[in-house]
Design a protein around this motif. Sequence first.
Motif, PDB file in Angstrom:
ATOM      1  N   UNK A  43       0.996  -1.421   0.209  1.00 43.72           N
ATOM      2  CA  UNK A  43       0.027  -0.632   0.095  1.00 43.72           C
ATOM      3  C   UNK A  43       0.910   1.093  -0.084  1.00 43.72           C
TER       4      UNK A  43
ATOM      5  N   UNK B  99       2.096  -3.773  -7.489  1.00 48.24           N
ATOM      6  CA  UNK B  99       0.726  -4.291  -7.280  1.00 48.24           C
ATOM      7  C   UNK B  99       0.175  -6.252  -7.025  1.00 48.24           C
TER       8      UNK B  99
ATOM      9  N   UNK C 280      -6.712   8.148  -3.664  1.00 43.45           N
ATOM     10  CA  UNK C 280      -5.471   6.583  -3.038  1.00 43.45           C
ATOM     11  C   UNK C 280      -5.685   6.659  -2.061  1.00 43.45           C
TER      12      UNK C 280
ATOM     13  N   UNK D 171      -6.533   4.321   1.081  1.00 45.95           N
ATOM     14  CA  UNK D 171      -5.609   3.798   1.640  1.00 45.95           C
ATOM     15  C   UNK D 171      -5.402   3.919   2.993  1.00 45.95           C
TER      16      UNK D 171
ATOM     17  N   UNK E  99      -7.564   1.054   4.174  1.00 42.60           N
ATOM     18  CA  UNK E  99      -7.443  -0.319   4.319  1.00 42.60           C
ATOM     19  C   UNK E  99      -6.533  -0.405   5.249  1.00 42.60           C
ATOM     20  N   UNK E 100      -5.898   0.639   5.256  1.00 49.52           N
ATOM     21  CA  UNK E 100      -4.927   0.272   6.401  1.00 49.52           C
ATOM     22  C   UNK E 100      -5.326   0.084   7.883  1.00 49.52           C
TER      23      UNK E 100
ATOM     24  N   UNK F   5      -7.599  -8.100   1.566  1.00 47.57           N
ATOM     25  CA  UNK F   5      -7.155  -6.530   1.664  1.00 47.57           C
ATOM     26  C   UNK F   5      -6.308  -6.431   0.549  1.00 47.57           C
TER      27      UNK F   5
ATOM     28  N   UNK G   1      -6.714  -3.698  -2.871  1.00 48.05           N
ATOM     29  CA  UNK G   1      -5.821  -2.749  -3.344  1.00 48.05           C
ATOM     30  C   UNK G   1      -6.182  -2.779  -4.973  1.00 48.05           C
TER      31      UNK G   1
ATOM     32  N   UNK H 165      -7.045  -0.128  -7.076  1.00 42.78           N
ATOM     33  CA  UNK H 165      -6.140   0.706  -8.108  1.00 42.78           C
ATOM     34  C   UNK H 165      -6.432   0.942  -9.562  1.00 42.78           C
TER      35      UNK H 165
END
Lengths: 607, 96
Positions: free
Chosen positions: A89, A282, B15, B19, B22-23, B69, B73, B77
């Motif tokens: 991330x 990714x 973004x 992020x 998700x964190x 996750x 992601x 993205x």
Amino acid sequence: MSVDFWTYLLVGLSFALYIGIALWSRAGSTKEFYVAGGGVPPVANGMATAADWMSAASFISMAGIIAFAGRDGSRFLMGWTGGYVLLALLLAPYLRRFGKYTVPDFIGDRYYSKFARVVAIFCAIFVSFTYVAGQMRGVGLVFGRYLGVSVEWGVVIGMCIVFFYAVLGGMKGITYTQVAQFCVLIFAYMVPAIFLSIMMTGNMVPQFGLGGDAIVDGVATGQSVLSRLDGLSEELGFAKYTDGTLSTIDLFCITLALMAGTAGLPHVIVRFYTVKKVADARKSAFWALLFIAILYTAAPAVAVFARTNLLDTIPGKHYSETPEWFKNWEDTGLIAWVDKNEDGVIQYLGKDKDGGAAFVGKPDYAGTRKEASGAVGQRILKNDITANANELYIDRDIMVLANPEIGGLPNWVIGLIAAGGLAAALSTAAGLLLVISSSVSHDLLKKTYMPDISEKGELKAARIAAGVAVCVAGYFGINPPGFVASVVALAFGLAASSFFPAIILGIFWKRTTSQGAIAGMVTGIAFTTAYIIYFKFMGGTKDQLWFGISPEGIGSLGMVLNFIVTTTVTLMTPAPPAAIQELVQRVRVPRTSYDDYNPDDDQPIAH
Amino acid sequence: MLTADEARSRYWKKTILWVVGLLIIWFAASLGCGVLWVDQLDQFMLPGTGIKLGFWFAQQGSILVFLCLLAAFVFIMNRLDQELSEAIEDTRKEGK
């Protein structure tokens, strides 16, 4: 067919495969040597990353550590996988878009400073050497135990193999060997795990077996394996398996330090430079974690099965009734027994029942079994005996190594464990050696002291550096300095407290200045190193620990300190040049969105 | 109609939001459920199995959440990349 036959056959075949791949994928340019030409498919890169990451420690030791630590062992499971979320991330896509070859490259360019680059090079080399010495030792041990070669010769053979494909093939050779090594190691890990799971729970998938009901001597008990193990443990005076003994704050800090450290380890980061584009970086982080998760979710199950097996079969047994494997592994010194009360029965007891270490240090036998055996045939030890009631010494590594024998599995499975352990150790060692060699030839020579060096000269320097690094690592593998085990904590702590904050702030905060980042890195490194050295080498005592945080977890505090210092100093110094701010902007969004987009920029920048 | 710079800054803002989101899940699943709240969760069992819930999160659950996750992601993205390249395409047409 005998165990030796299978071991030689499987290890020999796997080595032939690695050498074949190395010959096929020789590196011809620095780009191929450093980043495999930058065109590795995401799934392959995921596998290579997984093999790179899973070392001899993951393969041989982790399940054993968990088996003895119970819930406290979770710190390794979460720490060594959770780091990949941070990596995917926060770091990997941006570093890939930035291009270039190494972590010090990013630090040096982003913070427009030679000093920052040199600090980063120092950390990268230190972290990698710490790690690689342990891997070479692992190679030597596997050879010693399975192939009847001495540890020294085992290390030398391992050195030759790694030398061959790392020096010749560079990143390209390493990547494709690692793909093969991943397949070998995961197969070797899962086969005994599946057998054990069927035997103990009737479930074919070990990951699910962890939650299953125990089967004892072929009869279903209706009790879950975990609560049965809790009971067995308590009976012998050990803490309940599913309860922890570490304080919450310590566990929190250690887990966090392992996560941030994982994300900051240069040999893992550099793998994301090898794919074609950012989207692939990714994707390969996802694949890497998937492949790692196969082993990491099976490990806690293996730990429970092995521990249960051990507690079921050994404590309270007369020495003459112990299974064959007990005596085999007694001969290797991984398990040992002193008959303190001279009743011929093996007493294995935990802290609550006057247990503890059976004797001081590792087993030191008085002679061979023929020359020096006790009343019931056990090996006689020269160690100083402790006063407590526990009589059994068990090395944690036995939990994985002896599994096939404990489970009564066929001989080829035992050979497979040897091949798997070697694959895990060699793949990690190769990845680390590459970081060391590129740090020397690319970062130190090309980018810092000899900018005029030709591509050919740089490639030559990279190969020489890799060769020297193999020899140094081999030397430490044969003569392990006593501090290796202690400095692994330092490797993670350093990665967490130096690289991790510097890279994150460099991407997410344009304002971060060179002075800020350097001050932060130096503070983080100094603080973490000082704390670890004080408690590991200068006799710091437990009650002196800050907030009860052990040295393994101090990287977390070092990281927080680094963030604070970097921010403060940054705000006191003038903003970085416009060119740097533009560079950061360009790292954040896809290159295709700019009118001056040039497809060649997606490749790591050539010289 | 967005300018190219606006499209890029919108991309970056989105973004960051994703992020951070998700964190938060990352933290809750590992350091939260596996460390901080593990004793409270241990009072429950993972449905259908013999594992205490906190213990499960600490040893297996957190790893599965991490995997989800990363899959999310990748998906998110790719969509943001797609959105940005469409917006940029529009501005280029406008320019002509």
